[in-house]
Design a protein around this motif. Structure first.
Motif, mmCIF file in Angstrom:
data_model
loop_
_atom_site.group_PDB
_atom_site.id
_atom_site.type_symbol
_atom_site.label_atom_id
_atom_site.label_comp_id
_atom_site.label_asym_id
_atom_site.label_seq_id
_atom_site.Cartn_x
_atom_site.Cartn_y
_atom_site.Cartn_z
ATOM 1 N N GLY A 193 0.803 -1.210 0.000
ATOM 2 C CA GLY A 193 0.000 0.000 0.000
ATOM 3 C C GLY A 193 0.836 1.260 0.000
ATOM 4 N N MET A 194 2.018 1.214 0.602
ATOM 5 C CA MET A 194 2.887 2.387 0.658
ATOM 6 C C MET A 194 3.754 2.541 -0.583
ATOM 7 S SD MET A 194 4.174 2.232 4.631
ATOM 8 C CE MET A 194 5.300 3.595 4.352
ATOM 9 N N SER A 195 3.855 1.479 -1.374
ATOM 10 C CA SER A 195 4.751 1.551 -2.531
ATOM 11 C C SER A 195 4.320 2.647 -3.503
ATOM 12 C CB SER A 195 4.790 0.196 -3.237
ATOM 13 O OG SER A 195 3.494 -0.152 -3.724
ATOM 14 N N HIS A 196 3.001 2.788 -3.692
ATOM 15 C CA HIS A 196 2.517 3.808 -4.613
ATOM 16 C C HIS A 196 2.874 5.205 -4.114
ATOM 17 C CE1 HIS A 196 -0.023 5.664 -7.604
ATOM 18 N NE2 HIS A 196 -0.648 6.348 -6.662
ATOM 19 N N VAL A 197 2.702 5.428 -2.804
ATOM 20 C CA VAL A 197 3.032 6.728 -2.227
ATOM 21 C C VAL A 197 4.531 6.988 -2.315
ATOM 22 C CG1 VAL A 197 2.936 8.134 -0.133
ATOM 23 C CG2 VAL A 197 1.054 6.573 -0.683
ATOM 24 N N LEU A 198 5.338 5.952 -2.044
ATOM 25 C CA LEU A 198 6.791 6.104 -2.119
ATOM 26 C C LEU A 198 7.246 6.412 -3.537
ATOM 27 C CD1 LEU A 198 7.915 3.190 0.234
ATOM 28 C CD2 LEU A 198 7.988 5.635 0.722
ATOM 29 N N GLU B 283 5.489 7.937 -5.935
ATOM 30 C CA GLU B 283 5.147 9.325 -6.267
ATOM 31 C C GLU B 283 6.109 10.307 -5.592
ATOM 32 O OE1 GLU B 283 1.264 10.798 -5.887
ATOM 33 O OE2 GLU B 283 0.309 9.264 -7.127
ATOM 34 N N HIS B 284 6.463 10.025 -4.335
ATOM 35 C CA HIS B 284 7.398 10.889 -3.626
ATOM 36 C C HIS B 284 8.772 10.879 -4.299
ATOM 37 C CE1 HIS B 284 9.093 13.020 -0.212
ATOM 38 N NE2 HIS B 284 10.076 12.111 -0.152
ATOM 39 N N PHE B 285 9.193 9.707 -4.758
ATOM 40 C CA PHE B 285 10.484 9.573 -5.436
ATOM 41 C C PHE B 285 10.487 10.363 -6.748
ATOM 42 C CE2 PHE B 285 13.090 7.015 -8.460
ATOM 43 C CZ PHE B 285 14.335 7.305 -7.922
ATOM 44 N N ILE B 286 9.381 10.256 -7.521
ATOM 45 C CA ILE B 286 9.286 10.989 -8.794
ATOM 46 C C ILE B 286 9.281 12.492 -8.529
ATOM 47 C CG2 ILE B 286 7.816 11.399 -10.807
ATOM 48 C CD1 ILE B 286 6.810 8.509 -10.466
ATOM 49 N N THR B 287 8.568 12.934 -7.487
ATOM 50 C CA THR B 287 8.526 14.364 -7.157
ATOM 51 C C THR B 287 9.922 14.893 -6.833
ATOM 52 O OG1 THR B 287 6.288 14.084 -6.284
ATOM 53 C CG2 THR B 287 7.482 16.073 -5.629
ATOM 54 N N LYS B 288 10.690 14.107 -6.077
ATOM 55 C CA LYS B 288 12.048 14.530 -5.739
ATOM 56 C C LYS B 288 12.903 14.682 -6.991
ATOM 57 C CE LYS B 288 11.846 14.548 -1.182
ATOM 58 N NZ LYS B 288 12.127 15.764 -0.381
ATOM 59 N N MET B 289 12.768 13.781 -7.949
ATOM 60 C CA MET B 289 13.544 13.879 -9.184
ATOM 61 C C MET B 289 13.141 15.114 -9.986
ATOM 62 S SD MET B 289 14.086 10.045 -10.707
ATOM 63 C CE MET B 289 12.352 9.701 -10.853
ATOM 64 N N LEU B 290 11.826 15.385 -10.080
ATOM 65 C CA LEU B 290 11.376 16.517 -10.885
ATOM 66 C C LEU B 290 11.786 17.845 -10.269
ATOM 67 C CD1 LEU B 290 7.781 15.345 -11.900
ATOM 68 C CD2 LEU B 290 9.893 15.176 -13.208
ATOM 69 N N LEU B 291 11.829 17.912 -8.939
ATOM 70 C CA LEU B 291 12.214 19.151 -8.274
ATOM 71 C C LEU B 291 13.722 19.338 -8.219
ATOM 72 C CD1 LEU B 291 9.652 19.218 -5.328
ATOM 73 C CD2 LEU B 291 9.546 20.446 -7.498
ATOM 74 N N GLY B 292 14.477 18.360 -8.766
ATOM 75 C CA GLY B 292 15.928 18.499 -8.854
ATOM 76 C C GLY B 292 16.687 18.067 -7.639
ATOM 77 N N GLU B 293 16.041 17.404 -6.672
ATOM 78 C CA GLU B 293 16.744 16.948 -5.483
ATOM 79 C C GLU B 293 17.577 15.700 -5.765
ATOM 80 O OE1 GLU B 293 14.316 16.696 -2.006
ATOM 81 O OE2 GLU B 293 13.147 18.494 -2.507
ATOM 82 N N TYR B 294 17.153 14.875 -6.727
ATOM 83 C CA TYR B 294 17.929 13.708 -7.143
ATOM 84 C C TYR B 294 18.393 13.965 -8.579
ATOM 85 C CZ TYR B 294 15.569 11.379 -3.233
ATOM 86 O OH TYR B 294 15.083 11.041 -2.005
ATOM 87 N N ARG B 295 19.690 14.290 -8.756
ATOM 88 C CA ARG B 295 20.200 14.583 -10.091
ATOM 89 C C ARG B 295 21.329 13.636 -10.495
ATOM 90 N NH1 ARG B 295 20.331 21.178 -10.890
ATOM 91 N NH2 ARG B 295 18.285 21.602 -9.943
ATOM 92 N N ASP B 296 21.751 12.795 -9.587
ATOM 93 C CA ASP B 296 22.835 11.870 -9.873
ATOM 94 C C ASP B 296 22.254 10.519 -10.283
ATOM 95 O OD1 ASP B 296 24.864 9.661 -8.382
ATOM 96 O OD2 ASP B 296 25.803 11.187 -9.665
ATOM 97 N N TYR C 171 18.270 4.537 -4.900
ATOM 98 C CA TYR C 171 16.975 4.825 -4.274
ATOM 99 C C TYR C 171 15.854 3.998 -4.911
ATOM 100 C CZ TYR C 171 19.155 8.860 -1.985
ATOM 101 O OH TYR C 171 19.949 9.665 -1.220
ATOM 102 N N ALA C 172 15.923 3.837 -6.234
ATOM 103 C CA ALA C 172 14.882 3.077 -6.932
ATOM 104 C C ALA C 172 14.885 1.614 -6.501
ATOM 105 C CB ALA C 172 15.079 3.199 -8.434
ATOM 106 N N LYS C 173 16.077 1.044 -6.272
ATOM 107 C CA LYS C 173 16.146 -0.349 -5.826
ATOM 108 C C LYS C 173 15.554 -0.510 -4.432
ATOM 109 C CE LYS C 173 20.185 -1.752 -8.552
ATOM 110 N NZ LYS C 173 21.596 -2.221 -8.507
#
Length: 724
Positions: free
Chosen positions: A338-343, A345-358, A365-367
């Protein structure tokens, strides 16, 4: 041992325990319920039948006794010396004192017989003389059967047909006058001289045979000759069934049961061809039996449920440790899934906002959260900006959440290529589109499909889709998102859903989003000279100019905000009834406007509030117009809410202002003016009081008279009388 095997083993244990319980406890309970159902219910049914027989026997005995008494009274009447003496002198040609005395005595005897509780009418029919005698009159037959005892031609023939041969209380068919009994005199001759006719009181006869018991729905006296002498509460179907049984049976008593009713028949002791009948409602009569049956079934069901619960409890207790371990594992698995979907979306948001650029950090993080992706896929970010309207603001927070969940599901389902969705801001949703090289599906196709989906939600919000930069590495998604956000600034007015692509190419060289110094000074001067209409026209002209030049919505909003700010600065020194909260609501109204029409309506409303032409005698003029309206429409409903709304006042404020301006309370002024017109109608016309009340605006006569007396001290009618 797997979970499925544990479940099967536990189920087998449950059935084993339940089988033992069934043999030891349930079998005796079932036998007891069957015995109760057969023996107890049969006993109740027999008791019900006996009770019904006792009731009908009491009714028949009571009715037979009353009829025997009536028969005795009829015999005594005919055996009296007065009738014999009258017959002896009937042939005398002239009226004499003796005949008059005999008639008088005979009428007294008839009156005494008519006092019987079952009798409604009594008369003597003389066969050999044109004479009929009842308790009130003795006259010829033609007059009697026309006026005293009116019968039509057919009824008279039927009645006269009974006056032949010997009659010993023979009963006629029920007719217009109900059931009748006929007795002849002399008794032992076939050629009698007099017939005594007694009409029964049908209502008293009904009360004699009626039964007050709740389970008795109808009673009747039926004849085996094919007609019902009297009945209470029988339907047509029940009446037909009664006649069928009385014609075909000759038993003394019987108890017949059909689908819904029970019929009890008892032969009359007074007349062998009569039956007393009661119709009983089986539902009420057999209610104890039904309750007993329900209790027995409930008793059996109770033991069945108890056995199931006990068997389940024991089987659960044996395997409780294993069950706890299994449930803990399942709960943990459900929480993670149940939390995987929320996690994600949170991971994608971090990438789009530039917090994950490496790229390496993103992969690690994806693994950790089991987020699968292909590093070499080509992707584009679509930024969807929502511009909420009033309908959306009225929704509750759970409803808003469900609305966006539904929107996300539709986008994922209808998109031609896989997409990732996340909420980067409260008013912005990001949609990462994967380019499908095989189907040649890209960001443009996905944007068109998403725009179609968003149009279905136009009642809640307007939307703008900004197409970002296409990138071929996941660590570059933030660049695509930033471009998509900047593209949203190119949104224009009057679009339900708009797609913005790349840098905006339009004629913005001749457009300035802010007012010039000359425009501001001119607006201040127009405000001082009270040229308010020019202020409004300037704002509308600037709005139309922006629409013609196809400028963006944000540019027009900047200009509108600057115009409103200038208006407020120009009038804040003149008005002391506005405050900061009021001005902030004006800016909020302007910000919520999403189309050119909404912006124009917004400026019209704000202009009407900020720039009200107040003349020194404006209030006096307004109340003069109100008085003129009252004098013209005094006969209509004049609510204080109507006038208060015209002046943008509350009811209390209007009432106080009216008294200050006019010198009287609003209600009293209307009442006095209406009474003034009413007095004019009273003195100058001959209208009725009800008509005058309606003409001066009162709903009813009583309220008009009450108000007139309150102010004049007398009623309208007395006022008219005094002054005329």
């Amino acid at each position: 041992m797997t979970i499925s095997k544990l479940y099967k083993f536990r189920l087998a244990l449950f059935w084993r325990l339940f089988t033992n319980y069934f043999i030891v406890i349930l079998v005796p309970v079932i036998v007891a319920c069957i015995l109760a159902h057969v023996l107890v219910i049969r006993t109740i049914e027999n008791d019900a039948e006996k009770l019904n027989d006792v009731i009908i026997s009491q009714i028949s005995k009571q009715a037979d006794t009353a009829l025997d008494s009536l028969k005795s009274n009829m015999i005594n009447m005919l055996s009296s010396s007065n009738l014999t003496s009258l017959l002896n002198i009937m042939d005398e040609s002239q009226e004499n004192q003796q005949r008059a005395e005999q008639f008088h005595a005979l009428k007294e005897q008839l009156n005494k017989l008519q006092s019987d509780k079952l009798v409604s009418k009594v008369f003597l029919y003389f066969v050999n003389h044109d004479l009929v005698v009842d308790e009130d009159i003795y006259t010829d037959k033609g007059y009697y059967f026309t006026f005293s005892y009116p019968l039509d031609e057919q009824q008279r023939k039927a009645q006269l047909s009974h006056f032949s041969g010997k009659k010993m209380m023979d009963f006629t068919d029920p007719n217009k006058h109900g059931m009748s009994a006929v007795m002849s005199y002399p008794f032992n001759t076939n050629n009698p001289e007099v017939y005594l006719v007694v009409d029964f009181d049908q209502e008293k006869l009904k009360s004699l045979i009626s039964n007050p018991e709740k389970w008795v729905t109808g009673t009747a006296i039926a004849s085996s000759q094919g007609f019902i002498l009297n009945q209470v509460g029988l339907t047509d179907q029940e009446g037909a069934a009664v006649l069928a049984h009385t014609r075909s049976n000759s038993k003394g008593s019987q108890f017949l049961i059909t689908n819904e009713v029970a019929m009890s028949l008892v032969k009359s002791r007074f007349n062998d061809s009569w039956y007393y009948v009661t119709i009983a409602d089986l539902g009420t009569l057999m209610k104890p039996a039904h309750i007993t049956r329900l209790i027995s079934w409930a008793f059996l069901f109770f033991f069945l449920v108890v056995g199931s619960i006990i068997s389940y409890y024991l089987s659960r207790r044996v395997y409780r440790p294993i069950q706890e371990i299994t449930e803990a594992n399942e709960e943990l698995s459900q929480r993670v899934s149940g939390m995987s979907h929320v996690l994600h979306e949170h991971f994608i948001t971090k990438m789009l906002l530039g917090e994950y650029r490496d790229a390496c950090s993103i992969e690690n993080y994806a693994k950790e959260i089991a987020f699968a992706y292909n590093k070499n896929d080509v992707r584009t970010v679509l930024c969807i900006a929502f511009h909420y309207n009033v309908t959306y603001e009225q929704l509750s927070e759970p409803t808003k959440s469900f609305l966006f969940v539904e929107l996300k599901e539709r986008i994922c389902k209808l998109s031609p290529s896989p997409v990732w969705l996340c909420q980067t801001k409260p008013e912005v949703m990001a949609c990462v589109v994967l380019h499908d090289s095989f189907l040649h599906v890209g960001a443009e196709d996905a944007a068109n499909i998403i725009s179609v989906i968003l149009e279905q939600y136009s009642q809640y919000f307007k939307a703008t889709v900004g197409i970002g930069k296409t990138v071929n590495a996941i660590e570059l998604l933030h660049e695509s998102y930033e471009l998509g956000i900047s593209v949203l600034q190119n949104r224009r007015l009057d679009f339900e859903v708009e797609i913005c692509r790349g840098p905006y190419v339009g004629d913005r060289a001749h457009w300035d989003s802010f007012l010039t110094v000359q425009d501001v000074n001119r607006m201040f001067n127009q405000c001082k000279t009270r040229e308010y209409e020019k202020l409004l026209q300037f704002a509308l002209d600037m709005l139309d100019d922006g629409l013609r030049k196809n400028v963006t919505a944000i540019q027009i909003k900047y200009l509108c905000t600057d115009i409103l700010n200038t208006w407020i600065r120009a009038i804040e020194t003149e008005h002391d009834d506005f405050n900061v909260l009021f001005f902030s609501k004006l800016f909020e109204r302007l910000e919520r406007s999403m189309t050119s029409k909404e912006l124009k309506d917004c400026f019209l409303d704000i202009h009407s509030v900020l720039f009200r032409n107040k003349e020194p005698d404006q209030r006096t003029k307004q109340f003069t117009e109100i008085l003129d309206y009252i004098h013209t429409h005094y006969n209509e409903e004049l609510s204080i809410e109507y006038f208060a709304g015209l002046l943008n006042m509350s009811n209390g404020h209007f009432s106080r202002t009216f008294k200050d301006e006019i010198g009287e309370k609003y209600v009293e002024y209307i009442a006095k003016y209406r009474l003034k017109m009413a007095k004019k109608f009273l003195l100058e016309t001959d209208y009725k009081i009800d008509d005058i009340a309606e003409k001066v605006g009162y709903w009813g006569r009583n309220s008009f008279i009450r108000t007139f007396r309150k102010y004049e001290g007398i009623t309208p009618a007395k006022y008219r009388t005094i002054h005329n």
